[in-house]
Enzyme design. Structure first.
Site, short mmCIF file in Angstrom:
data_model
loop_
_atom_site.label_atom_id
_atom_site.label_comp_id
_atom_site.label_asym_id
_atom_site.label_seq_id
_atom_site.Cartn_x
_atom_site.Cartn_y
_atom_site.Cartn_z
N ASP A 193 0.84 -1.19 0.00
CA ASP A 193 0.00 0.00 0.00
C ASP A 193 0.88 1.24 0.00
OD1 ASP A 193 -3.05 0.87 0.73
OD2 ASP A 193 -1.58 2.24 1.62
N LEU A 194 0.72 2.08 -1.01
CA LEU A 194 1.58 3.25 -1.17
C LEU A 194 1.48 4.20 0.02
CD1 LEU A 194 3.50 4.98 -2.87
CD2 LEU A 194 1.49 5.94 -4.02
#
Length: 210
Positions: A155-156
């Site tokens: 997840d960025l």
């Protein structure tokens, strides 16, 4: 107990102290007529690479294509690409949604079936579905199955928040290794730690309200 454990990490302790507690996870539904796991996978696919507002609108129009507002797998598979596109879906997403329906007809997707599996076993069980990647299954584990120790490193936002909070300078594989090392301190409550990171609002950073 979980907050006390996570607060042993001095950086995370400050984040927890300055951040509202995360909302409760969604409740799962073992009703085979309205399976929350199946529905959550469909919703995740619709949400890919578009804004939350747009995803909510498209998913509502998608559900409205079905008589009782629920996309039963056998009904979803009868829909033509043209019908699905009227909801605002791309051709690729329409195919992915039908892939979920095909899987649901051939494989159990209830919580009762998944409960005995480890997190990684559930990931591997659902990855054969087209359009479903590791991140999608991790969101399912966290928000539908309420698994307590999931660390969504892909997840960025999680990566960006950790880089900022811990002042990290590594890149590439070295960064991933460092992030895993930090998250090891949070076991067995990495889900809660991640949810605090999503909600944390450092100056100049837009947070995800999860």
């Amino acid at each position: 107990m979980s907050i006390e454990h996570l607060s042993q990490d001095a950086v995370l302790k400050q984040i927890i102290a300055s951040t509202p507690a995360p909302k409760l996870a969604f409740a799962y539904d073992d009703d085979p007529a309205r399976n929350r796991i199946y529905l959550a996978l469909l919703e995740s696919i619709v949400s890919q690479q578009i804004s939350v507002k747009a995803a909510e609108s498209i998913f509502a129009r998608f559900l409205a294509l079905f008589p009782d507002g629920y996309p039963h797998p056998e009904q979803l598979l009868t829909k033509t690409p043209e019908e699905l596109r009227t909801a605002g879906l791309s051709g690729q997403k329409a195919r992915y949604l039908q892939s979920v329906a095909e899987f649901a007809l051939q494989n159990p997707m209830t919580n009762a079936h998944l409960r005995p599996m480890t997190d990684e076993e559930i990931v591997q069980y659902l990855l054969p579905i087209r359009g479903v990647g590791r991140w999608t299954v991790e969101m399912l584990l966290m928000f539908v199955l309420d698994r307590p120790d999931v660390f969504p490193i892909d997840d960025l936002v999680i990566r960006q928040k950790m880089v900022r909070a811990y002042g990290l300078t590594e890149t590439g594989r070295a960064l991933y290794k460092r992030l895993h090392e930090i998250a090891e301190r949070w076991r067995p409550h990495r889900t809660l730690a991640s949810r605090y990171l999503w909600r944390w609002k450092p100056e100049g950073v837009v947070s995800e309200e999860l």
